[in-house]
Scaffold this active site. Structure first.
Site, short mmCIF file in Angstrom:
data_model
loop_
_atom_site.label_atom_id
_atom_site.label_comp_id
_atom_site.label_asym_id
_atom_site.label_seq_id
_atom_site.Cartn_x
_atom_site.Cartn_y
_atom_site.Cartn_z
N TYR A 118 -8.33 -10.11 -15.53
CA TYR A 118 -8.72 -8.75 -15.14
C TYR A 118 -10.21 -8.55 -15.39
CZ TYR A 118 -8.69 -3.68 -14.63
OH TYR A 118 -8.96 -2.40 -14.20
N SER A 165 -1.73 4.53 -2.08
CA SER A 165 -0.37 5.08 -2.22
C SER A 165 -0.18 5.79 -3.55
CB SER A 165 0.64 3.94 -2.09
OG SER A 165 0.31 2.89 -2.98
N SER A 192 -14.29 -1.80 -13.35
CA SER A 192 -13.70 -1.37 -14.62
C SER A 192 -14.67 -1.59 -15.77
CB SER A 192 -12.43 -2.18 -14.90
OG SER A 192 -11.94 -1.91 -16.19
N ASN A 207 -10.13 -0.22 -3.78
CA ASN A 207 -9.53 0.37 -4.99
C ASN A 207 -8.30 -0.40 -5.47
OD1 ASN A 207 -8.65 2.75 -6.84
ND2 ASN A 207 -6.93 2.45 -5.42
N1 LIG Z 1 -6.03 3.28 -14.54
C1 LIG Z 1 -7.06 2.85 -15.26
O1 LIG Z 1 -7.17 3.11 -16.47
C2 LIG Z 1 -8.16 2.06 -14.59
C3 LIG Z 1 -9.31 1.79 -15.33
C4 LIG Z 1 -10.35 1.07 -14.76
C5 LIG Z 1 -10.22 0.60 -13.47
N2 LIG Z 1 -9.09 0.85 -12.76
C6 LIG Z 1 -9.00 0.31 -11.40
O2 LIG Z 1 -8.74 1.35 -10.48
C7 LIG Z 1 -7.98 0.84 -9.39
C8 LIG Z 1 -6.74 1.70 -9.18
O3 LIG Z 1 -5.97 1.67 -10.36
P1 LIG Z 1 -4.76 2.69 -10.64
O4 LIG Z 1 -4.78 2.97 -12.08
O5 LIG Z 1 -4.77 3.80 -9.66
O6 LIG Z 1 -3.53 1.69 -10.35
P2 LIG Z 1 -2.02 1.96 -9.90
O7 LIG Z 1 -1.63 3.38 -10.11
O8 LIG Z 1 -1.22 0.89 -10.56
O9 LIG Z 1 -2.08 1.68 -8.32
C9 LIG Z 1 -2.41 0.40 -7.87
C10 LIG Z 1 -2.59 0.42 -6.36
O10 LIG Z 1 -2.97 -0.90 -5.95
C11 LIG Z 1 -2.09 -1.34 -4.93
N3 LIG Z 1 -1.86 -2.78 -5.04
C12 LIG Z 1 -1.47 -3.49 -6.14
N4 LIG Z 1 -1.30 -4.79 -5.83
C13 LIG Z 1 -1.58 -4.92 -4.51
C14 LIG Z 1 -1.61 -6.01 -3.61
N5 LIG Z 1 -1.26 -7.26 -3.96
N6 LIG Z 1 -1.96 -5.76 -2.33
C15 LIG Z 1 -2.29 -4.53 -1.93
N7 LIG Z 1 -2.30 -3.44 -2.73
C16 LIG Z 1 -1.95 -3.64 -4.01
C17 LIG Z 1 -0.78 -0.58 -5.12
O11 LIG Z 1 -0.12 -0.52 -3.87
P3 LIG Z 1 1.48 -0.27 -3.68
O12 LIG Z 1 1.87 0.77 -4.69
O13 LIG Z 1 1.59 0.24 -2.27
O14 LIG Z 1 2.18 -1.58 -3.85
C18 LIG Z 1 -1.31 0.78 -5.63
O15 LIG Z 1 -1.61 1.62 -4.55
C19 LIG Z 1 -7.65 -0.62 -9.74
O16 LIG Z 1 -8.55 -1.49 -9.10
C20 LIG Z 1 -7.86 -0.66 -11.25
O17 LIG Z 1 -8.19 -1.94 -11.72
C21 LIG Z 1 -8.05 1.58 -13.29
#
Ligand SMILES: NC(=O)c1ccc[n+]([C@@H]2O[C@H](COP(=O)([O-])OP(=O)(O)OC[C@H]3O[C@@H](n4cnc5c(N)ncnc54)[C@H](OP(=O)(O)O)[C@@H]3O)[C@@H](O)[C@H]2O)c1
Length: 254
Positions: free
Chosen positions: A159, A16, A146, A90
């Site tokens: 985390y 999303s 990560s 993801n």
């Molecule tokens: N951003 C960074 O700097 C970074 C760095 C390293 C790794 N990552 C990893 O990359 C992935 C995506 O991160 P992002 O930055 O895109 O995060 P984000 O923008 O916060 O989006 C998080 C996504 O995860 C979903 N989600 C959260 N809790 C959930 C649950 N209980 N059940 C089902 N879905 C859930 C949310 O769904 P809804 O919105 O529909 O609730 C949303 O689509 C994560 O695994 C994160 O740890 C991110």
């Protein structure tokens, strides 16, 4: 390289918003049919569905912490697509706290919430998807982990632990499932500008965080998405079990 995912069916969790949305977009651009998973952001998920290239995309809802919901969601994807060629784990959360300021009960709840969302849920879903991949002659699982798995997360113990666990889960599955033509990869990003890191990049210290990389910037979600699309394509099969860092040399492990 022009990656083609024509006729491939892909389930992207957390599609999303953020990195998941970019992965769904990139894979649809390459010709794949996408199951856009969301938890709370129903509107964002259906807006994405209407914008994706191609046709036949679906949206599916589940809380990653709920094993029954994941089973129902997988059944819905199978009903619509008949198979899952690629699963992208993801969806995830990053919750910061001063751990030792919590009560014991609070710490347990804090730890469980992240571990269930970031590790147990992806494990349950990988099991469900792998069973159907085995029946269909193979598939690919791409875990978004990560840099935090390696460098230590002083403000987010669960985390770092969940992402290290997801790396290890993927490596065990890669070894076990290779004989069924199921390949498992991990992508380990550093900072990517999304809702998850907004509070950091809107803080007065944003420039310091960018300087963690000698490129003096963070990643765009699309850069992670291009890597995921590459892994989902053909010609990457011998990479199974690998963990690919995409962190702009902000953290180099040996
Ligand atoms: N951003 C960074 O700097 C970074 C760095 C390293 C790794 N990552 C990893 O990359 C992935 C995506 O991160 P992002 O930055 O895109 O995060 P984000 O923008 O916060 O989006 C998080 C996504 O995860 C979903 N989600 C959260 N809790 C959930 C649950 N209980 N059940 C089902 N879905 C859930 C949310 O769904 P809804 O919105 O529909 O609730 C949303 O689509 C994560 O695994 C994160 O740890 C991110």
């Amino acid at each position: 390289m022009n990656i083609q995912l024509n006729d491939k069916t892909v389930l992207v969790t957390g599609a999303s918003r953020g990195i998941g949305r970019a992965i769904a977009t990139s894979m649809a651009d390459a010709g794949a049919q996408i199951a856009i998973h969301f938890h709370r952001s129903a509107e964002e998920a259906s807006r994405l569905k209407s914008r994706l290239k191609g046709s036949g995309h679906i949206t599916v809802q589940a809380d990653m912490k709920d094993p029954q919901a994941l089973e129902k969601m997988t059944a819905k994807v199978m009903d619509s697509f008949k198979r899952i060629d690629v699963l992208v784990n993801n969806a995830g959360i990053y919750e910061e706290t001063d751990s030792l300021s919590l009560s014991y009960r609070e710490f347990i709840n804090y730890f469980k919430n992240t571990m269930d969302t970031n590790l147990s849920g992806p494990a349950w879903l990988s099991f469900l998807a792998a069973r159907s991949m085995k029946e269909n002659g193979g598939g690919k699982i791409i875990n978004i982990t990560s840099r935090g798995a390696f460098r230590g997360e002083p403000n987010a113990y669960p985390y770092g632990a969940s992402k290290a666990g997801l790396n290890a889960l993927g490596q065990s599955m890669a070894k076990d499932l290779a004989s069924h033509n199921i390949k498992v990869f991990a992508i380990a990003p550093g900072f990517v500008e999304t809702d998850m890191t907004k509070h950091i990049f809107e803080s007065p210290h944003a420039e310091n965080f960018k300087k963690q990389s000698p490129l003096n910037r963070t990643a765009e979600p699309e850069e992670v998405a291009r890597l995921a699309t590459y892994l989902a394509g053909d010609h990457t099969d011998y990479l199974t079990g690998c963990i690919i860092d995409i962190n702009g040399a902000s953290y180099l492990r040996s």
